[in-house]
Write an enzyme that holds these catalytic residues in place. Structure first.
Site, PDB file in Angstrom:
ATOM      1  N   CYS A 135       0.830  -1.209   0.000  1.00 30.95           N
ATOM      2  CA  CYS A 135       0.000   0.000   0.000  1.00 30.95           C
ATOM      3  C   CYS A 135       0.863   1.257   0.000  1.00 30.95           C
ATOM      4  CB  CYS A 135      -0.909  -0.010   1.239  1.00 30.95           C
ATOM      5  SG  CYS A 135      -1.843   1.504   1.432  1.00 30.95           S
ATOM      6  N   CYS A 138      -0.426   4.137   2.238  1.00 38.25           N
ATOM      7  CA  CYS A 138      -0.188   3.936   3.675  1.00 38.25           C
ATOM      8  C   CYS A 138       1.279   4.182   4.033  1.00 38.25           C
ATOM      9  CB  CYS A 138      -0.535   2.517   4.105  1.00 38.25           C
ATOM     10  SG  CYS A 138      -2.042   1.856   3.411  1.00 38.25           S
ATOM     11  N   ASP A 139       2.203   3.752   3.172  1.00 34.52           N
ATOM     12  CA  ASP A 139       3.597   3.638   3.601  1.00 34.52           C
ATOM     13  C   ASP A 139       4.616   4.502   2.847  1.00 34.52           C
ATOM     14  OD1 ASP A 139       2.792   1.780   5.493  1.00 34.52           O
ATOM     15  OD2 ASP A 139       3.012   0.100   4.119  1.00 34.52           O
TER      16      ASP A 139
END
Ligand code: NAP
Length: 313
Positions: A135, A138-139
């Site tokens: 993701c 997200c990261d």
């Protein structure tokens, strides 16, 4: 007697939420079950450019937040519980929940979606969240000014590589062939992006590191040669983002409804081969898995659920 819902929806991604909204708006008694975070895979996406009518600022999370709001406005109930077993043998369907309670409904709509496919290379699972990610939204931030490798050649890999290039110092896209699968329009942008490099004909052989990604070994499928990539000394690590497609979340329904390669077979009306059981979104056999097709499936399933209840109860 325990409560019998009109419709129980399993999964709160775009398909489940659209089904919830339509079913609740039709004044049916609806519950939406979700064991993970609401929203499904789209919440991991920063840009939703191709959902018709979405405002330019729309992100996966903002789109989902509005869908949840609409479900609430029409009175759908949300239940944050996993389903561990299903019983579709009788007219009233039963879901056995993770706390062993039994939820009964006249109709079930399966909208459990899909999850990212893994490469299966040694070290991948052990290093999830320690340099391995599925993701970018997200990261990506963790890899600001660092190097990242993106695995895959489809729309997701190429789009996410472009997103990652806003953070990383350099993004290297690793694809198992010498030609990308991604749409030409997406490819063109990536080829023009000076921060993105490509490694062709290569697959992940091994990921390793002591509690954090330190090394990636690729194998060139044409030459058979390995390429060892070590973390730059400055950071001691780098990112590996894997985008090689998806797998259906359908284990729960094995031998319960008809499936093909793990995806649920439905009619164009979202009916499975079991009366009163419908499926919507990425979980079903279909040619295009997008938010727009998932929400359309959800709407159709809910309307068909209403017809089914009217005719059978
Ligand atoms: P995908 O289209 O199935 O592509 C998966 C990619 O991963 C392919 O390039 C495939 O290689 C590669 N791959 C598969 N297994 C692999 C393995 N074990 N090791 C290495 N590489 C592997 O998946 P996706 O890109 O996630 O897209 C899924 C669906 O969503 C598609 O229908 C796509 O069009 C859609 N999507 C659309 C958009 C958009 O419209 N903006 C954005 C994202 C996704 P090969 O090419 O050699 O098979």
């Amino acid at each position: 007697m325990s409560k019998i819902y009109d419709v129980a929806i399993i999964g709160a991604g775009p398909a489940g939420l659209a089904a919830g909204l339509y079913a609740a708006r039709a004044r049916m008694n609806v519950v939406i079950l979700e064991k993970n975070a609401t929203g499904g895979q789209i919440v991991t996406t920063d840009e939703v450019a191709n959902y018709p009518g979405s405002i330019p600022e729309a992100t996966g999370p903002s789109l989902i937040a509005r869908m949840v709001e609409q479900c609430n406005e029409f009175g759908a109930e949300f239940m944050k519980k996993g389903v561990k077993e299903v019983d579709f043998d009788n007219q009233i369907k039963e879901l056995i929940l993770e706390d062993d309670s039994v939820l009964k409904a006249k109709v079930i709509i399966i909208a459990t979606g899909a999850k990212p496919r893994k490469t299966g290379a040694p070290g991948e699972i052990e290093l999830i969240g320690k340099g391995v990610s599925y993701c970018a939204t997200c990261d990506a931030d963790f890899f600001t000014d660092m190097e990242v490798y993106c695995i895959g050649g489809g729309d997701t890999a190429v789009e996410e590589a472009m997103y990652l290039s806003k953070f990383a110092s350099k993004v290297t896209l690793v694809h198992r062939r010498d030609e990308l699968r991604a749409a030409k329009s997406i490819q063109e942008k990536a080829f023009k992006n000076e921060k993105i490099d490509f490694i062709w004909d290569s697959v992940v052989k091994e990921i390793s590191g002591d509690g954090i990604v330190e090394q990636l070994v690729l194998t060139n499928k044409k030459t058979g040669e390995d390429m060892v990539i070590d973390a730059p000394e400055e950071f001691g690590t780098f990112g590996i983002f894997i985008f090689i497609g998806f797998m259906p979340n359908s284990e729960l329904f094995t031998d319960k409804v008809e499936m093909e390669r793990g995806y649920i077979v439905t009619s164009p009306d979202m009916k499975t081969n079991v009366d009163g059981v419908f499926a919507a979104g990425d979980i079903r056999v279909k040619s295009l898995r997008q938010v727009v097709t998932a929400t359309a499936d959800g709407a159709i399933a809910a309307v068909q659920a209403e017809h089914y209840i009217t005719n059978n109860f």
